[in-house]
Design a protein around this motif. Structure first.
Motif: not given
Length: 220
Positions: A33, A74-75, A128, A132-135, A164
């Protein structure tokens, strides 16, 4: 979400029937992250001139908004907005959700075709990643409309909620864009394989392979 909260949630999920084995340890996930955050932030600064060019090009073609946002899941099954440079007409989904049809697609703008072919429409997803919405690497996020259809065939989709979603994925490399239910289910199998086997090395291989495909103009 702070690190302690993350560790608590990640620890609980190993004891739940809603989760399956994750190839990364708690520490590896935390490091992933932080690395994603700083690389995405650096990339936004470096590519800011390209962002500006794409923004102006999309706006000038039809006067519509340059940034397209759409709700994805998402997560932890939480909805979020994914951002892209708009590549389709403003009224592209006036008749409801519709999958991208590749060569048969008629809803694309001229600039949009170029952006999509060179994957430049995905650039805003760096934001994004920062949020932290995506990796960078993870299962591609899907709309609830299509998740509900997938779940009718395979309820294991919920396992993907434990990580994620990604800008690119193992499934994207080997399954391409999903425009049929058969491909969606195949993508799910590949995403689950990634989840159970992921590592920093695996992520690096996916990222390098994605970069090579983009450079050589492979469509996916």
């Amino acid at each position: 979400m702070n690190i302690i909260h993350t560790l608590v949630i990640d620890g609980l999920r190993h004891n739940s029937d809603s989760y399956i084995f994750d190839g990364m340890s708690d520490i590896e996930r935390i490091v992933k992250r932080f690395v994603d955050f700083f690389i995405a932030l650096f990339a936004i600064v470096i590519f800011s001139p390209l962002f500006l060019i794409c923004y102006i090009a999309v706006r000038r073609e039809d006067g519509g908004p340059a940034i397209f946002k759409q709700e994805r899941i998402g997560r932890f099954g939480r909805p979020f907005y994914i951002y892209k440079f708009r590549s389709m007409r403003i009224d592209a989904e006036k008749d409801g959700p519709a999958l991208y049809q590749h060569e048969r697609e008629t809803r694309m703008t001229q600039i949009g075709k170029f952006l999509r072919q060179h994957h430049l429409d995905e650039l805003p997803q760096l934001w994004n990643v920062v949020r932290g919405d995506m990796a960078f690497i993870g299962p591609r996020p899907e709309r609830k409309f299509y998740i509900d259809q997938i779940m009718k065939h395979d309820s294991r989709y919920t396992f993907l909620y434990q990580i994620r979603p990604g800008v690119t994925s193992y499934a994207t490399l080997y399954n391409g864009y999903t425009d049929t239910m058969e491909k969606m289910l195949r993508r799910l199998e590949l995403d689950l394989y990634y989840l159970e086997n992921r590592s920093w090395l695996f992520d690096a291989k996916i990222l390098i392979k994605t970069f090579i495909n983009i450079v050589f103009g492979k469509k996916f």
